[in-house]
Design an enzyme around this catalytic site. Structure first.
Site, PDB file in Angstrom:
ATOM      1  N   GLY A   1       0.860  -1.200   0.000  1.00 19.60           N
ATOM      2  CA  GLY A   1       0.000   0.000   0.000  1.00 19.60           C
ATOM      3  C   GLY A   1       0.883   1.232   0.000  1.00 19.60           C
ATOM      4  O   GLY A   1       1.568   1.502   0.985  1.00 19.60           O
TER       5      GLY A   1
ATOM      6  N   VAL B   1      -2.925   0.439   4.158  1.00 20.41           N
ATOM      7  CA  VAL B   1      -4.087   0.757   3.313  1.00 20.41           C
ATOM      8  C   VAL B   1      -5.145   1.385   4.205  1.00 20.41           C
ATOM      9  O   VAL B   1      -4.994   1.425   5.435  1.00 20.41           O
ATOM     10  CB  VAL B   1      -4.644  -0.510   2.614  1.00 20.41           C
ATOM     11  CG1 VAL B   1      -3.582  -1.133   1.718  1.00 20.41           C
ATOM     12  CG2 VAL B   1      -5.150  -1.532   3.627  1.00 20.41           C
TER      13      VAL B   1
ATOM     14  N   SER C   1       1.707   7.407  14.518  1.00 18.01           N
ATOM     15  CA  SER C   1       1.293   8.805  14.556  1.00 18.01           C
ATOM     16  C   SER C   1       2.423   9.711  14.110  1.00 18.01           C
ATOM     17  O   SER C   1       3.594   9.408  14.283  1.00 18.01           O
ATOM     18  CB  SER C   1       0.857   9.201  15.961  1.00 18.01           C
ATOM     19  OG  SER C   1       0.473  10.565  15.946  1.00 18.01           O
TER      20      SER C   1
ATOM     21  N   LYS D   1      -3.549   4.092  20.094  1.00 20.33           N
ATOM     22  CA  LYS D   1      -3.555   5.098  19.028  1.00 20.33           C
ATOM     23  C   LYS D   1      -4.921   5.783  18.928  1.00 20.33           C
ATOM     24  O   LYS D   1      -5.013   6.984  18.690  1.00 20.33           O
ATOM     25  CB  LYS D   1      -3.189   4.452  17.676  1.00 20.33           C
ATOM     26  CG  LYS D   1      -3.282   5.402  16.477  1.00 20.33           C
ATOM     27  CD  LYS D   1      -2.334   6.575  16.659  1.00 20.33           C
ATOM     28  CE  LYS D   1      -2.200   7.549  15.512  1.00 20.33           C
ATOM     29  NZ  LYS D   1      -3.229   7.835  14.605  1.00 20.33           N
TER      30      LYS D   1
ATOM     31  N   HIS E   1      -5.044   8.245  21.621  1.00 17.51           N
ATOM     32  CA  HIS E   1      -4.172   9.357  21.185  1.00 17.51           C
ATOM     33  C   HIS E   1      -4.987  10.308  20.307  1.00 17.51           C
ATOM     34  O   HIS E   1      -4.964  11.526  20.479  1.00 17.51           O
ATOM     35  CB  HIS E   1      -2.964   8.805  20.408  1.00 17.51           C
ATOM     36  CG  HIS E   1      -2.219   9.850  19.624  1.00 17.51           C
ATOM     37  ND1 HIS E   1      -2.674  10.336  18.411  1.00 17.51           N
ATOM     38  CD2 HIS E   1      -1.071  10.521  19.886  1.00 17.51           C
ATOM     39  CE1 HIS E   1      -1.839  11.256  17.960  1.00 17.51           C
ATOM     40  NE2 HIS E   1      -0.852  11.388  18.842  1.00 17.51           N
ATOM     41  N   ASN E   2      -5.710   9.757  19.352  1.00 21.60           N
ATOM     42  CA  ASN E   2      -6.492  10.606  18.453  1.00 21.60           C
ATOM     43  C   ASN E   2      -7.649  11.289  19.176  1.00 21.60           C
ATOM     44  O   ASN E   2      -7.966  12.438  18.883  1.00 21.60           O
ATOM     45  CB  ASN E   2      -7.014   9.782  17.277  1.00 21.60           C
ATOM     46  CG  ASN E   2      -5.944   9.531  16.232  1.00 21.60           C
ATOM     47  OD1 ASN E   2      -4.759   9.582  16.545  1.00 21.60           O
ATOM     48  ND2 ASN E   2      -6.337   9.240  15.017  1.00 21.60           N
TER      49      ASN E   2
ATOM     50  N   GLU F   1      -6.198  14.047  20.789  1.00 20.92           N
ATOM     51  CA  GLU F   1      -5.894  15.025  19.714  1.00 20.92           C
ATOM     52  C   GLU F   1      -7.145  15.860  19.400  1.00 20.92           C
ATOM     53  O   GLU F   1      -7.064  17.080  19.258  1.00 20.92           O
ATOM     54  CB  GLU F   1      -5.422  14.238  18.486  1.00 20.92           C
ATOM     55  CG  GLU F   1      -5.190  15.035  17.232  1.00 20.92           C
ATOM     56  CD  GLU F   1      -4.859  14.098  16.039  1.00 20.92           C
ATOM     57  OE1 GLU F   1      -3.935  13.270  16.172  1.00 20.92           O
ATOM     58  OE2 GLU F   1      -5.532  14.198  14.996  1.00 20.92           O
ATOM     59  N   TYR F   2      -8.307  15.214  19.346  1.00 19.82           N
ATOM     60  CA  TYR F   2      -9.559  15.951  19.109  1.00 19.82           C
ATOM     61  C   TYR F   2      -9.775  16.975  20.233  1.00 19.82           C
ATOM     62  O   TYR F   2     -10.164  18.110  19.987  1.00 19.82           O
ATOM     63  CB  TYR F   2     -10.766  15.005  19.109  1.00 19.82           C
ATOM     64  CG  TYR F   2     -11.079  14.308  17.805  1.00 19.82           C
ATOM     65  CD1 TYR F   2     -10.112  13.624  17.093  1.00 19.82           C
ATOM     66  CD2 TYR F   2     -12.383  14.289  17.309  1.00 19.82           C
ATOM     67  CE1 TYR F   2     -10.420  12.954  15.917  1.00 19.82           C
ATOM     68  CE2 TYR F   2     -12.704  13.630  16.138  1.00 19.82           C
ATOM     69  CZ  TYR F   2     -11.715  12.953  15.441  1.00 19.82           C
ATOM     70  OH  TYR F   2     -12.034  12.285  14.281  1.00 19.82           O
TER      71      TYR F   2
ATOM     72  N   LYS G   1     -12.474  11.344  10.587  1.00 15.95           N
ATOM     73  CA  LYS G   1     -12.431  10.009   9.980  1.00 15.95           C
ATOM     74  C   LYS G   1     -12.932   8.934  10.930  1.00 15.95           C
ATOM     75  O   LYS G   1     -13.091   7.792  10.520  1.00 15.95           O
ATOM     76  CB  LYS G   1     -11.011   9.694   9.533  1.00 15.95           C
ATOM     77  CG  LYS G   1     -10.518  10.621   8.441  1.00 15.95           C
ATOM     78  CD  LYS G   1      -9.338  10.055   7.699  1.00 15.95           C
ATOM     79  CE  LYS G   1      -8.581  11.148   6.976  1.00 15.95           C
ATOM     80  NZ  LYS G   1      -7.825  12.018   7.903  1.00 15.95           N
TER      81      LYS G   1
HETATM   82  C1  6PG Z   1      -1.739  11.021  13.627  1.00 14.68           C
HETATM   83  C2  6PG Z   1      -3.075  11.592  13.236  1.00 14.68           C
HETATM   84  C3  6PG Z   1      -3.621  10.870  12.048  1.00 14.68           C
HETATM   85  C4  6PG Z   1      -4.734  11.612  11.338  1.00 14.68           C
HETATM   86  C5  6PG Z   1      -5.998  11.639  12.122  1.00 14.68           C
HETATM   87  C6  6PG Z   1      -6.920  12.764  11.738  1.00 14.68           C
HETATM   88  O1  6PG Z   1      -1.648  10.598  14.756  1.00 14.68           O
HETATM   89  O2  6PG Z   1      -0.828  11.061  12.812  1.00 14.68           O
HETATM   90  O3  6PG Z   1      -3.949  11.468  14.290  1.00 14.68           O
HETATM   91  O4  6PG Z   1      -3.969   9.594  12.468  1.00 14.68           O
HETATM   92  O5  6PG Z   1      -4.318  12.856  10.950  1.00 14.68           O
HETATM   93  O6  6PG Z   1      -6.624  10.414  11.833  1.00 14.68           O
HETATM   94  O7  6PG Z   1      -8.143  12.422  12.246  1.00 14.68           O
HETATM   95  P1  6PG Z   1      -9.499  13.070  11.797  1.00 14.68           P
HETATM   96  O8  6PG Z   1      -9.529  13.074  10.295  1.00 14.68           O
HETATM   97  O9  6PG Z   1     -10.554  12.193  12.374  1.00 14.68           O
HETATM   98  O10 6PG Z   1      -9.483  14.452  12.351  1.00 14.68           O
END
Ligand code: 6PG
Length: 475
Positions: free
Chosen positions: A10, A75, A129, A183, A186-187, A190-191, A261
């Site tokens: 991929g 992928v 990440s 992970k 982590h996201n 991040e949000y 996403k």
């Molecule tokens: C990372 C990011 C990566 C991606 C996110 C964005 O750790 O490198 O988090 O995984 O940029 O999936 O997430 P959204 O599209 O849901 O905001």
């Protein structure tokens, strides 16, 4: 010719950049993509960067790998991962290890791990990440699966990972879905981080009247202190950028609809399943949903009127927003780490929270100076119930409290929505409350549904026939 140490299946940007990262360390890498054109383009653009070996069908891709084989699937999460595994399987042998480096749902990872391990194959669901740049220069890696599979990949992973104080930002997380779970959280964090930054920007703009460029300077300055982090750094850069077409600050030209996403939503969904109050992450997910309802918002603004901000008390507001941001961030991380502890117990992973904080210190999107303090807090006390109770955070939140309340109060008074700031504050107030109003919740539940309640003064389960003015009965 020796065979390749790794195969990358991929070749989207992440797959390409990881392959280039590995090759740049002198490790031969076989690369394969379902459509040949992409492989050819990669080879023509980057073929000279290291020992990259293109393959044009799955059989020759697998045949190009040394045994036991290591295949990194890059992928899109979901069905494409199952399709990639199905394409590879007939060519693999017991002992080979398949790595899924996408943002897969951990439930899928658990299912795939069970199926592949039953067939004698290793499977590593690995959170990666750091975005495109991190993949190329050094990501943060969160592998989960069997230890044997991890050891097989460890030399490559630690060679390509980001480094914090000389240590690679990669560590074994736990069995089956542990890596993808970490992970995912982590996201989720991040949000929350991004939403809190967006709210800080909104308050500074609407209440303090600071334009994007003035704010860029503020964020740049904040990045020198406790808030020092990648996201604060790039906020300054985003705010300073001008639109090449109109000359306006670019942020003013970007549509205010946040996309996603799914990983933040999954974090909230699992927090609900585990019964963990991850309120700040969830507010961030909801805020994205509301932002996406742009047509409804526009229609409602005409009926309900948008908030009209009168000049608030602006003196010291910038510093207050900084403190509110830091305190709210501590809450978001406290909730995220609590969720991982609960998940670890539920799914049997034995997650090491200090190690997770260490792996997040560099390479990943939420990398920040204060992750080192989080690592220290969990290293000192692995069973720490909440980061809010650890001294550096407890003291920081205590010091930030007045400012935090002022920012929320001012925003509420002026009609500027701050869902993440205010829900973080409400969580903090609820968390340190010895006795809250859930006694009434229980009374109401018992009234309409005979759902019973417990008493403060003695053990047992009780029910009252409330409407009939009946007695209390022990059940
Ligand atoms: C990372 C990011 C990566 C991606 C996110 C964005 O750790 O490198 O988090 O995984 O940029 O999936 O997430 P959204 O599209 O849901 O905001």
């Amino acid at each position: 010719m020796t065979r390749a140490a790794l195969g990358v299946f991929g070749l989207g940007v992440m797959g390409q950049n990881l392959a280039r990262n590995v090759a740049s360390r002198g490790i031969p890498v076989a690369v394969y993509n379902r459509t040949r054109a992409r492989t050819d383009r990669m080879m023509s653009e980057h073929g000279g960067e290291g020992d990259l070996r293109p393959a044009y069908d799955v059989a020759s891709f697998v045949a190009a790998l040394e045994r036991p084989r290591r295949v990194l699937i890059m992928v899109q999460a979901g069905e494409p991962v199952d399709q990639a595994i199905a394409a590879l399987r007939p060519h693999l042998e017991a002992g080979d290890v398949v790595v899924d480096g996408g943002n897969s749902n951990f439930h899928d990872t658990r299912r795939r791990a069970t199926a592949l391990e039953a067939a004698g194959l290793g499977f590593l669901g690995t959170g990666i990440s750091g975005g495109e740049e991190g993949a190329l220069r050094g990501p943060s890696l969160m592998p989960g699966g069997t230890r044997a599979a991890y050891h097989h990949l460890e030399p490559i992973f630690t060679a390509i990972a980001a480094r914090a104080e000389g240590a690679p930002c990669c560590a074994y997380m736990g069995s089956d879905g542990a890596g993808h779970y970490v992970k995912m959280v982590h996201n989720g964090i991040e949000y929350a981080d991004i939403q809190l930054i967006a709210e800080a920007y909104d308050v500074l703009r609407e209440v303090a009247g600071l334009g994007p460029e003035e704010q860029a300077a503020v964020f740049r300055e904040w990045n020198q202190g406790d808030l020092d982090s990648y996201l604060i750094q790039i906020t300054a850069e985003v705010l300073a950028k001008r639109d090449p077409e109109t000359g306006l600050p670019l942020v003013d030209v970007i549509l205010d609809e946040a996309e996603q996403k799914g990983t933040g939503r999954w974090t909230s969904q699992d927090a609900l399943d585990l019964g963990v109050p991850a309120t700040t992450i969830t507010e961030a997910v909801f805020a994205r949903f509301l932002s996406a309802q742009r047509d409804r918002r526009r229609a409602a603004a005409r009926v309900l009127g948008t908030s009209r901000v009168a000049a608030g008390d602006r003196a010291g507001l910038v510093d207050a927003v900084r403190d509110a941001l830091y305190a709210s961030k501590v809450v978001a991380y406290a909730q995220g780490f609590e969720q991982m502890a609960a998940a670890s117990a539920r799914y049997g992973w034995e997650l090491n929270l200090g190690t997770i904080a260490a792996v997040w210190r560099a390479g990943c999107i939420i990398r920040a100076r204060f992750l080192d303090r989080i690592r220290q807090a969990f290293d000192r006390q692995p069973d720490l119930q909440s980061l809010l109770l650890a001294s550096p955070f407890r003291d920081a939140v205590e010091q930030a409290q007045d400012a935090w309340r002022r920012v929320v109060r001012t925003a509420v008074e002026l009609g500027v929505p701050v869902p993440a700031f205010s829900s973080a504050l409400a969580y903090f107030d609820g968390y340190r409350r010895e006795r809250g109003p859930a006694c009434l919740v229980q009374g109401l539940r018992d009234y309409f549904g005979a759902h019973t309640f417990h008493r403060v003064d003695r053990p047992g389960t009780f029910h009252v026939r409330w409407a009939e003015d009946g007695d209390q009965v022990e059940v």
